[in-house]
Design a protein around this motif. Sequence first.
Motif, PDB file in Angstrom:
ATOM      1  N   GLY A  49       0.783  -1.226   0.000  1.00 10.26           N
ATOM      2  CA  GLY A  49       0.000   0.000   0.000  1.00 10.26           C
ATOM      3  C   GLY A  49       0.817   1.279   0.000  1.00 10.26           C
ATOM      4  O   GLY A  49       0.268   2.378  -0.103  1.00 10.26           O
ATOM      5  N   LEU A  50       2.172   1.148   0.105  1.00 12.50           N
ATOM      6  CA  LEU A  50       3.042   2.334   0.160  1.00 12.50           C
ATOM      7  C   LEU A  50       3.550   2.758  -1.215  1.00 12.50           C
ATOM      8  O   LEU A  50       4.228   3.772  -1.350  1.00 12.50           O
ATOM      9  N   ALA A  51       3.238   1.974  -2.254  1.00 12.63           N
ATOM     10  CA  ALA A  51       3.886   2.124  -3.565  1.00 12.63           C
ATOM     11  C   ALA A  51       3.832   3.543  -4.133  1.00 12.63           C
ATOM     12  O   ALA A  51       4.787   3.994  -4.777  1.00 12.63           O
ATOM     13  N   ASP A  52       2.751   4.276  -3.896  1.00 12.39           N
ATOM     14  CA  ASP A  52       2.597   5.594  -4.531  1.00 12.39           C
ATOM     15  C   ASP A  52       3.234   6.731  -3.740  1.00 12.39           C
ATOM     16  O   ASP A  52       3.230   7.871  -4.191  1.00 12.39           O
ATOM     17  N   ARG A  53       3.790   6.419  -2.568  1.00  9.42           N
ATOM     18  CA  ARG A  53       4.424   7.476  -1.767  1.00  9.42           C
ATOM     19  C   ARG A  53       5.774   7.877  -2.361  1.00  9.42           C
ATOM     20  O   ARG A  53       6.468   7.060  -2.958  1.00  9.42           O
ATOM     21  N   PRO A  54       6.174   9.155  -2.164  1.00 10.78           N
ATOM     22  CA  PRO A  54       7.518   9.557  -2.621  1.00 10.78           C
ATOM     23  C   PRO A  54       8.601   8.910  -1.758  1.00 10.78           C
ATOM     24  O   PRO A  54       8.345   8.523  -0.608  1.00 10.78           O
ATOM     25  N   ASP A  55       9.788   8.793  -2.299  1.00  5.45           N
ATOM     26  CA  ASP A  55      10.909   8.212  -1.557  1.00  5.45           C
ATOM     27  C   ASP A  55      11.650   9.279  -0.763  1.00  5.45           C
ATOM     28  O   ASP A  55      11.772  10.432  -1.204  1.00  5.45           O
ATOM     29  N   GLY A  56      12.190   8.875   0.396  1.00  7.79           N
ATOM     30  CA  GLY A  56      13.071   9.741   1.162  1.00  7.79           C
ATOM     31  C   GLY A  56      14.464   9.759   0.554  1.00  7.79           C
ATOM     32  O   GLY A  56      14.685   9.239  -0.539  1.00  7.79           O
ATOM     33  N   LYS A  57      15.407  10.350   1.268  1.00 10.67           N
ATOM     34  CA  LYS A  57      16.803  10.442   0.804  1.00 10.67           C
ATOM     35  C   LYS A  57      17.570   9.200   1.264  1.00 10.67           C
ATOM     36  O   LYS A  57      17.441   8.778   2.418  1.00 10.67           O
ATOM     37  N   LEU A  58      18.372   8.657   0.367  1.00 14.25           N
ATOM     38  CA  LEU A  58      19.127   7.432   0.664  1.00 14.25           C
ATOM     39  C   LEU A  58      20.601   7.756   0.892  1.00 14.25           C
ATOM     40  O   LEU A  58      21.251   8.358   0.022  1.00 14.25           O
ATOM     41  N   ILE A  59      21.102   7.357   2.048  1.00 15.56           N
ATOM     42  CA  ILE A  59      22.494   7.641   2.419  1.00 15.56           C
ATOM     43  C   ILE A  59      23.208   6.309   2.626  1.00 15.56           C
ATOM     44  O   ILE A  59      22.773   5.478   3.433  1.00 15.56           O
ATOM     45  N   LEU A  60      24.289   6.107   1.891  1.00 18.39           N
ATOM     46  CA  LEU A  60      25.072   4.871   2.026  1.00 18.39           C
ATOM     47  C   LEU A  60      26.270   5.105   2.941  1.00 18.39           C
ATOM     48  O   LEU A  60      26.998   6.091   2.786  1.00 18.39           O
ATOM     49  N   VAL A  61      26.469   4.183   3.889  1.00 21.56           N
ATOM     50  CA  VAL A  61      27.677   4.196   4.711  1.00 21.56           C
ATOM     51  C   VAL A  61      28.579   3.064   4.241  1.00 21.56           C
ATOM     52  O   VAL A  61      28.164   1.900   4.183  1.00 21.56           O
ATOM     53  N   THR A  62      29.815   3.412   3.866  1.00 23.65           N
ATOM     54  CA  THR A  62      30.795   2.424   3.445  1.00 23.65           C
ATOM     55  C   THR A  62      32.110   2.726   4.164  1.00 23.65           C
ATOM     56  O   THR A  62      32.128   3.541   5.078  1.00 23.65           O
ATOM     57  N   ALA A  63      33.191   2.060   3.800  1.00 24.33           N
ATOM     58  CA  ALA A  63      34.424   2.216   4.576  1.00 24.33           C
ATOM     59  C   ALA A  63      35.659   2.010   3.706  1.00 24.33           C
ATOM     60  O   ALA A  63      35.569   1.545   2.567  1.00 24.33           O
ATOM     61  N   ILE A  64      36.814   2.353   4.295  1.00 23.28           N
ATOM     62  CA  ILE A  64      38.088   2.001   3.678  1.00 23.28           C
ATOM     63  C   ILE A  64      38.263   0.483   3.793  1.00 23.28           C
ATOM     64  O   ILE A  64      37.423  -0.189   4.390  1.00 23.28           O
ATOM     65  N   ASN A  65      39.321  -0.062   3.203  1.00 23.81           N
ATOM     66  CA  ASN A  65      39.539  -1.512   3.307  1.00 23.81           C
ATOM     67  C   ASN A  65      39.679  -1.931   4.762  1.00 23.81           C
ATOM     68  O   ASN A  65      40.408  -1.296   5.525  1.00 23.81           O
ATOM     69  N   PRO A  66      38.977  -2.987   5.172  1.00 21.46           N
ATOM     70  CA  PRO A  66      39.011  -3.387   6.581  1.00 21.46           C
ATOM     71  C   PRO A  66      40.390  -3.870   7.012  1.00 21.46           C
ATOM     72  O   PRO A  66      41.146  -4.434   6.221  1.00 21.46           O
ATOM     73  N   THR A  67      40.700  -3.610   8.270  1.00 23.12           N
ATOM     74  CA  THR A  67      41.938  -4.086   8.887  1.00 23.12           C
ATOM     75  C   THR A  67      41.574  -4.693  10.235  1.00 23.12           C
ATOM     76  O   THR A  67      40.475  -4.463  10.750  1.00 23.12           O
ATOM     77  N   PRO A  68      42.501  -5.442  10.843  1.00 17.84           N
ATOM     78  CA  PRO A  68      42.227  -5.959  12.192  1.00 17.84           C
ATOM     79  C   PRO A  68      42.025  -4.851  13.223  1.00 17.84           C
ATOM     80  O   PRO A  68      41.524  -5.106  14.319  1.00 17.84           O
ATOM     81  N   ALA A  69      42.396  -3.607  12.869  1.00 13.02           N
ATOM     82  CA  ALA A  69      42.225  -2.486  13.805  1.00 13.02           C
ATOM     83  C   ALA A  69      40.767  -2.038  13.897  1.00 13.02           C
ATOM     84  O   ALA A  69      40.375  -1.361  14.842  1.00 13.02           O
ATOM     85  N   GLY A  70      39.974  -2.377  12.911  1.00 11.84           N
ATOM     86  CA  GLY A  70      38.545  -2.051  12.961  1.00 11.84           C
ATOM     87  C   GLY A  70      38.210  -0.683  12.385  1.00 11.84           C
ATOM     88  O   GLY A  70      38.996   0.257  12.479  1.00 11.84           O
ATOM     89  N   GLU A  71      37.039  -0.571  11.770  1.00 13.08           N
ATOM     90  CA  GLU A  71      36.593   0.685  11.156  1.00 13.08           C
ATOM     91  C   GLU A  71      35.293   1.204  11.779  1.00 13.08           C
ATOM     92  O   GLU A  71      35.128   2.378  11.989  1.00 13.08           O
ATOM     93  N   GLY A  72      34.344   0.293  12.060  1.00 17.15           N
ATOM     94  CA  GLY A  72      33.104   0.718  12.718  1.00 17.15           C
ATOM     95  C   GLY A  72      32.036   1.196  11.769  1.00 17.15           C
ATOM     96  O   GLY A  72      31.383   2.215  12.004  1.00 17.15           O
ATOM     97  N   LYS A  73      31.828   0.453  10.690  1.00 12.26           N
ATOM     98  CA  LYS A  73      30.845   0.851   9.678  1.00 12.26           C
ATOM     99  C   LYS A  73      29.416   0.771  10.212  1.00 12.26           C
ATOM    100  O   LYS A  73      28.642   1.718  10.066  1.00 12.26           O
ATOM    101  N   THR A  74      29.057  -0.359  10.831  1.00 16.39           N
ATOM    102  CA  THR A  74      27.696  -0.500  11.361  1.00 16.39           C
ATOM    103  C   THR A  74      27.460   0.491  12.493  1.00 16.39           C
ATOM    104  O   THR A  74      26.392   1.113  12.573  1.00 16.39           O
ATOM    105  N   THR A  75      28.466   0.652  13.352  1.00 15.57           N
ATOM    106  CA  THR A  75      28.348   1.614  14.458  1.00 15.57           C
ATOM    107  C   THR A  75      28.075   3.016  13.922  1.00 15.57           C
ATOM    108  O   THR A  75      27.245   3.757  14.467  1.00 15.57           O
ATOM    109  N   THR A  76      28.758   3.381  12.836  1.00 12.72           N
ATOM    110  CA  THR A  76      28.562   4.710  12.240  1.00 12.72           C
ATOM    111  C   THR A  76      27.191   4.807  11.564  1.00 12.72           C
ATOM    112  O   THR A  76      26.522   5.851  11.636  1.00 12.72           O
TER     113      THR A  76
END
Length: 558
Positions: A49-76
């Motif tokens: 039932g939501l099909a005709d509603r406008p879309d909000g803004k989409l923001i992607l969170v990504t990261a540098i190459n992972p290291t054992p030191a950790g980046e925290g993508k999900t946390t961010t």
Amino acid sequence: MTHLSDIEIARAAKKLPIQEIGAKLGIPAEALLPYGHDKAKVQQSFIKGLADRPDGKLILVTAINPTPAGEGKTTTTVGLGDGLRRIGKNAAVCIREASLGPCFGMKGGAAGGGRAQVVPMEDMNLHFTGDFHAITAAHNLLAAMIDNHIYWGNELGIDERRVSWRRVMDMNDRALRDIVVGLGGVSNGFPRQTGFDITVASEVMAILCLARDLDDLQERLGNIIVAYRRDRSPIYARDLKADGAMTVLLKDAMQPNLVQTLEHTPAFVHGGPFANIAHGCNSVIATTTALKLADYVVTEAGFGADLGAEKFFDIKCRKAGLRPDAVVLVATVRALKMNGGVAREDLGSENVKAVAAGCANLGRHIENLKQFGVPVVVAINHFTTDTEAEIAEVKEHARRHGSEAYLCRHWAEGSAGIEELATRVAEIADSGRAQFAPLYPDEMGLFEKIETIAKRIYRAGEVIADKKIRDQLRAWEAAGYGNLPICMAKTQYSFSTDPNLRGAPTGHTVPIREVRLSAGAGFVVVICGEIMTMPGLPRHPAAEAIHLNEAGEIEGLF
């Protein structure tokens, strides 16, 4: 109180009833299917039932190459969702579900950390609402039906040497990688070599995460190629009449899960395909539903931007018609120092020179992301050992690459520590600056698509593939699969296929070991180097420390 462990912080959280979280997005209580008091599935009928509603803004969170030191993508991702709510925006978060394999192995859970977590953390990292069990069951039903068909006379003419459909389980178990089934005589069928993958590597997982609705889901399940005849013609899941029963098993799993962050921001947690063997994003249905209900949706893609973000843009956005408005690139001073050559045990000491050297990796990711036409902001995920000079170096490097960097303290402070980034990201998302376009057109040849990714994203000098692989790609083009996107399976630790080559290498060679057609999911998997589809446990798995305490609470999850 920030010295508390993630699980202690999560356990102390004051959660709202899930109906109140749904109400923040305008979801009526009757459209929620509650799993206890703090999690629920959103009904398909409501979503339609939501099909005709406008879309909000989409923001992607990504990261540098992972290291054992950790980046925290999900946390961010979680922190930014909370931050947007803090500045008065109607925001929601979309992340992936956790696999049991990493939880009991060495990677831990997937619910964020510190003051930027999604709860209930224990449920999310264990069985949650049973989605992965349903995917495992649907996958293995198909496997059982293949062997059963062969046993009862093999009417379809399956070549037992060419059964490509393996079995799956959501656990790291190296002993099951290569096995023989059907031993024990005539009544047990015909012996053949096969094996197990981890559930998150299943094509069924990728299909669930890309399907728009139940009809689309069944169509894609039917399209799965499970085996070949002696003349190399493919046999599909629908030939075995397995697609209907598989859809029935996945009926509830197809509905997105709604939970909350520690600060009561609505969070959709749904699906979890591997980010190297598959496309590494949460489900299309969760993201599109969130976009209809919130003004800003923050989502993440697996591993570094060379894998996760590229697949998010070239597979998920292309197939679902999504148009991202901004990208947040997560980095830590510690991880940049590691990319700059510092050993893990020396990361606590100031080393501006190493930060500058490691920023080559950051700069490369900024350049790559800009190729997709989406503005990029850098989030510096703060650690207490970071010094002013090191942080200044990262900010300057981002500026030189036409981006901007913000120090984020959401792990320790929650939304209060990420307000500046949230304000800027909302401004950029609202500005209309994004001119999103995928990296390559649908009609480009399959090998040319592989070369485009390897040269423009990985900065490789050449792609090596023997004649057999090139012939296979040409055969798929002739069979009508040439318009599919490419899903590169390579190490997450480097731009190259060598996990030890850090920084921003150029001119390296990308060797293709194997190509696989995921006809149901709708992409071609290109395997470069050594990629495990069934991980093993480390010498001392996290499972050794997980137990119930005297109060009946779970200890040891992280």
